[in-house]
Design a protein around this motif. Structure first.
Motif, PDB file in Angstrom:
ATOM      1  N   PHE A   6       0.843  -1.203   0.000  1.00  0.00           N
ATOM      2  CA  PHE A   6       0.000   0.000   0.000  1.00  0.00           C
ATOM      3  C   PHE A   6       0.871   1.243   0.000  1.00  0.00           C
ATOM      4  CE2 PHE A   6       0.278  -1.977   4.194  1.00  0.00           C
ATOM      5  CZ  PHE A   6       0.837  -0.979   4.982  1.00  0.00           C
ATOM      6  N   VAL A  56      -3.876   0.182  -2.670  1.00  0.00           N
ATOM      7  CA  VAL A  56      -3.604  -1.097  -2.023  1.00  0.00           C
ATOM      8  C   VAL A  56      -3.574  -2.178  -3.089  1.00  0.00           C
ATOM      9  CG1 VAL A  56      -4.442  -2.816  -0.372  1.00  0.00           C
ATOM     10  CG2 VAL A  56      -4.730  -0.383   0.118  1.00  0.00           C
ATOM     11  N   SER A  90       1.617   5.435   6.002  1.00  0.00           N
ATOM     12  CA  SER A  90       2.008   4.198   5.329  1.00  0.00           C
ATOM     13  C   SER A  90       3.028   3.424   6.150  1.00  0.00           C
ATOM     14  CB  SER A  90       2.565   4.527   3.939  1.00  0.00           C
ATOM     15  OG  SER A  90       2.913   3.372   3.227  1.00  0.00           O
ATOM     16  N   ALA A 124       0.722   0.499  -6.015  1.00  0.00           N
ATOM     17  CA  ALA A 124       0.903  -0.486  -4.944  1.00  0.00           C
ATOM     18  C   ALA A 124       1.343  -1.829  -5.509  1.00  0.00           C
ATOM     19  CB  ALA A 124      -0.386  -0.637  -4.150  1.00  0.00           C
TER      20      ALA A 124
END
Length: 214
Positions: A9, A18, A78, A172
């Motif tokens: 992600f 994601v 993150s 991602a």
């Protein structure tokens, strides 16, 4: 090859993205554009992603996350989420830079660009310079001569005429695929990739005095 399930992600830009990959195969990917709100949206989106693939978090081999450079708050979201999941699940967490993710699928030579605000840019070359992440004024970079074969991706990429260019945000899936190549290596815990100090200034008030009870 052993099946490696990697949940990746990134919230370092104006998005929440994601991806769940089995080895290099993307199983599920979700990307939502957003200026703010990543902290509230990330965990539900992670749950939606693994549920859609009909797996549980305990099935994961590793966590991967974007570490910037990018939005300071987004990078912290993150990194802290990745560290928390890794600790809870007992699996490795692998950090991947936004600049690496942007260049992942590009033929070499390639150049990645991420917005650094105030008419500055974060840049890194792959097969060309600069070979390490840097922060510099956009006009200084735009004034340089590049080979016509250069592939360029990211913020303001379309302002470079005559090159193979595309505006894009870190993927991602690219983060997961890069992390896969690092699974067998000793990876430090993800840490934010900051190329300049945060805007917040230190407090001007003097620190409080510590009173001694003795």
């Amino acid at each position: 090859m052993k099946d490696n399930l990697i949940l990746a992600f990134d919230t370092s830009a104006a998005h929440c993205t994601v991806s769940l990959c089995r080895n290099n195969e993307m199983l599920v990917e979700h990307t939502e554009e957003m200026i703010k709100g990543q902290a509230e949206r990330l965990l539900p989106l992670l749950q939606e992603t693994v549920s859609e693939a009909d797996i549980g978090f305990n099935d994961l081999t590793a966590i991967a996350c974007g570490v910037g450079p990018g939005n300071f708050t987004g990078v912290r979201i993150s990194v802290s989420t990745a560290r928390g999941f890794a600790l809870a699940l007992g699996i490795p967490a692998i950090g991947v830079s936004s600049l690496e993710a942007l260049a992942h699928d590009l033929p070499r030579p390639a150049l990645s660009l991420v917005d650094a605000k105030r008419d500055y840019i974060y840049a890194q070359g792959f097969g060309t310079g600069p070979d390490a992440p840097v922060r510099l004024p956009f006009q200084r970079l735009a004034g340089q001569a590049f080979p016509p074969s250069l592939n360029i991706a990211g913020h303001r990429a379309t302002e470079f005429p005559g090159l193979h260019r595309t505006e894009a945000l870190p993927s991602a899936t690219a983060i997961a695929q890069i992390a896969l190549t690092r699974l067998c290596k000793a990876n430090p815990a993800p840490a934010p990739l900051y190329l300049r100090e945060a805007d917040a200034a230190p407090p001007s008030d003097p620190p409080p005095k510590i009173l001694n009870d003795t």
